[in-house]
Design an enzyme around this catalytic site. Structure first.
Site, PDB file in Angstrom:
ATOM      1  N   TYR A  65     -48.515 -21.199 -59.336  1.00  0.00           N
ATOM      2  CA  TYR A  65     -47.941 -21.814 -58.611  1.00  0.00           C
ATOM      3  C   TYR A  65     -46.231 -22.569 -59.063  1.00  0.00           C
ATOM      4  O   TYR A  65     -45.784 -23.213 -57.595  1.00  0.00           O
ATOM      5  CB  TYR A  65     -48.577 -22.890 -58.228  1.00  0.00           C
ATOM      6  CG  TYR A  65     -49.797 -22.567 -57.622  1.00  0.00           C
ATOM      7  CD1 TYR A  65     -50.801 -21.944 -57.922  1.00  0.00           C
ATOM      8  CD2 TYR A  65     -49.957 -22.939 -56.337  1.00  0.00           C
ATOM      9  CE1 TYR A  65     -51.828 -21.918 -57.295  1.00  0.00           C
ATOM     10  CE2 TYR A  65     -50.731 -22.481 -55.003  1.00  0.00           C
ATOM     11  CZ  TYR A  65     -52.075 -21.407 -56.247  1.00  0.00           C
ATOM     12  OH  TYR A  65     -53.753 -21.741 -54.857  1.00  0.00           O
ATOM     13  N   ASP A 104     -64.070 -14.480 -63.722  1.00  0.00           N
ATOM     14  CA  ASP A 104     -64.722 -13.240 -63.155  1.00  0.00           C
ATOM     15  C   ASP A 104     -66.900 -13.579 -62.747  1.00  0.00           C
ATOM     16  O   ASP A 104     -67.141 -13.634 -62.416  1.00  0.00           O
ATOM     17  CB  ASP A 104     -64.398 -11.324 -63.501  1.00  0.00           C
ATOM     18  CG  ASP A 104     -64.668 -11.711 -65.107  1.00  0.00           C
ATOM     19  OD1 ASP A 104     -64.748 -12.464 -65.565  1.00  0.00           O
ATOM     20  OD2 ASP A 104     -64.990 -10.822 -65.537  1.00  0.00           O
ATOM     21  N   ASP A 136     -57.732 -22.995 -57.655  1.00  0.00           N
ATOM     22  CA  ASP A 136     -58.162 -22.351 -56.373  1.00  0.00           C
ATOM     23  C   ASP A 136     -58.948 -21.252 -55.884  1.00  0.00           C
ATOM     24  O   ASP A 136     -59.653 -21.633 -54.846  1.00  0.00           O
ATOM     25  CB  ASP A 136     -56.529 -21.876 -55.997  1.00  0.00           C
ATOM     26  CG  ASP A 136     -56.686 -21.513 -54.083  1.00  0.00           C
ATOM     27  OD1 ASP A 136     -56.653 -22.116 -53.412  1.00  0.00           O
ATOM     28  OD2 ASP A 136     -55.877 -20.184 -54.812  1.00  0.00           O
ATOM     29  N   LYS A 162     -59.354 -16.054 -68.845  1.00  0.00           N
ATOM     30  CA  LYS A 162     -59.475 -14.849 -68.414  1.00  0.00           C
ATOM     31  C   LYS A 162     -58.501 -14.642 -69.265  1.00  0.00           C
ATOM     32  O   LYS A 162     -57.992 -14.018 -69.727  1.00  0.00           O
ATOM     33  CB  LYS A 162     -58.604 -14.695 -67.567  1.00  0.00           C
ATOM     34  CG  LYS A 162     -58.939 -12.493 -67.247  1.00  0.00           C
ATOM     35  CD  LYS A 162     -60.116 -12.577 -66.320  1.00  0.00           C
ATOM     36  CE  LYS A 162     -60.479 -11.181 -66.856  1.00  0.00           C
ATOM     37  NZ  LYS A 162     -61.934 -10.712 -67.598  1.00  0.00           N
ATOM     38  N   ASP A 180     -62.762 -21.922 -53.101  1.00  0.00           N
ATOM     39  CA  ASP A 180     -63.459 -21.241 -51.930  1.00  0.00           C
ATOM     40  C   ASP A 180     -64.216 -20.797 -51.917  1.00  0.00           C
ATOM     41  O   ASP A 180     -65.676 -21.206 -51.187  1.00  0.00           O
ATOM     42  CB  ASP A 180     -61.944 -20.554 -51.521  1.00  0.00           C
ATOM     43  CG  ASP A 180     -60.945 -20.609 -50.506  1.00  0.00           C
ATOM     44  OD1 ASP A 180     -60.990 -21.606 -50.812  1.00  0.00           O
ATOM     45  OD2 ASP A 180     -60.937 -19.933 -49.708  1.00  0.00           O
TER      46      ASP A 180
END
Ligand code: IPM
Ligand code: MG
Length: 357
Positions: free
Chosen positions: A141, A225, A249, A193, A253
């Site tokens: 970002y 994941d 982020d 990750k 969702d």
């Protein structure tokens, strides 16, 4: 003895699309809570968003940022409009506020208000009660990087995932403190990750080092994941999760869907002790703009988070319990598009439930 009531100063940015409509309902419920409990607040509306940009060429001027710092909290609707270049207002306003006010935590609780909102087979609301602590000022970002030889066969596009020890540490520490404070499983899961992105080793090491100060907190780790898989398979195993900006982020969702969809998921952009910003997770949904169709529950829930931050715990609880009662008792029968209740009606129903607990 006269106790002086606090007068909370709230900056309001309705923004684009459905933003102003859902914010209007949030403010309605805020007013209901203030009357029920007796705290005071004052609001000031700011015009920033795509319309303002298209009229004036201005996104978020420095003077506005300076003024925002004089408030106790910022209440934001949503930003994004197809008439502007993708990401322009999002980056120029939301990210800008997050970065320039150093709102280093993005707090995203995932806790459904009712069983029927849970989309998973054999899971109930009580099985899903966790919080994602998303680092909010670094990572992809920062938009460090760029495009070289644009439009040619030799084009190079570069985006940098940036982590600083200070940025990682303050997010991890906040998450450990939250795990300690919550009535949960006293567990913190680091999401990364680091198997593929070796720079994420900074998260692994910081988590281990800071974790030594929290012997009472169970430490857990999930690659992002696998985290998505566990969120669906065994959401009851999570308590607090801490993640870098971009993964935070994405998984929130998914988390929003676990709690009933984008219509109900709220978030807080927080710098402890300083002006912080509260918003629904959802976007501006431009195609529903002005139709009085959007579900304002996420925006109302963001008001509860804001009150909690401002120290009005009873007000926050009053709003959350009102939403819960309306969704469980059939006053708001469901959240599908065909529910038949308008944005305004949902706001009225919840405001009424706040006034009649
Ligand atoms: C969010 C949104 C923003 C983000 C966008 C609008 C820039 O998706 O708040 O989750 O990616 O942070
Ligand atoms: Mg998002």
């Amino acid at each position: 003895m006269m106790v002086e009531k606090k007068n909370h100063k709230i900056a309001v940015i309705g923004g684009d699309g459905i933003g102003p409509e859902v914010i209007r309902e949030g403010l309605k419920v805020l007013r209901a809570a203030s009357e029920a409990i007796g705290f005071n607040f004052l609001t000031k509306e700011f015009p920033y968003g795509s319309d303002h940009y298209l009229e004036t060429g201005e996104l978020l001027p420095e003077a506005a940022l300076a003024e925002l710092k004089t408030f106790d909290a910022i209440y934001l609707g949503a930003l994004g409009d197809p008439r502007c270049e993708p990401g322009l207002v999002e980056h120029g306003i939301i990210s800008s506020i997050r970065f320039k006010l150093d709102l280093y935590i993005n707090l995203r609780p995932i806790n459904p208000y009712a069983d029927h909102l849970v989309p998973l087979k054999n899971k109930l609301a009580k099985d899903i009660d966790f919080v994602v602590v998303r680092e909010n000022t670094e990572d992809l970002y920062t938009n460090l990087g760029g495009i070289f030889k644009k439009g040619t066969q030799d084009e190079v596009a570069l985006a940098q995932m940036i982590f600083t020890r200070r940025g990682v540490e303050r997010a991890v520490r906040y998450a450990f403190e939250l795990a300690r404070k919550r009535d949960g499983r006293k567990k913190l899961t680091l999401v990364d990750k680091a198997n593929a992105i070796r720079a994420m080793d900074i998260w692994t090491r910081t988590f281990a080092e800071v974790g030594e100060e929290y012997p009472d907190i169970e430490k857990d780790h999930a690659y992002v994941d696998a985290c998505c898989m566990w969120m669906i398979k065994n959401p009851e195993d999570f308590d607090v999760l801490v993640a870098n900006n971009i993964f935070g982020d994405i998984i929130t969702d998914l988390g929003a869907m676990l709690q009933g969809g984008m219509g109900v998921a709220a978030s807080g952009n927080i710098h402890p002790g300083k002006v912080s910003m509260f918003e629904p997770i959802h976007g501006s949904a431009p195609k529903y703009k002005g139709q009085n169709k959007a579900i304002p529950i996420a925006a109302i829930s963001a008001v509860a988070m804001m009150l909690d931050y401002l120290g009005e715990r009873i007000g926050a609880e009053l709003i959350n319990s009102a939403i819960q009662r309306c969704l469980n008792g059939g006053k708001i029968p469901d959240l599908s598009a065909s529910r038949g209740l308008s944005t305004t009606e949902i706001g009225d129903i919840i405001a009424d439930a706040v006034q009649n607990p």
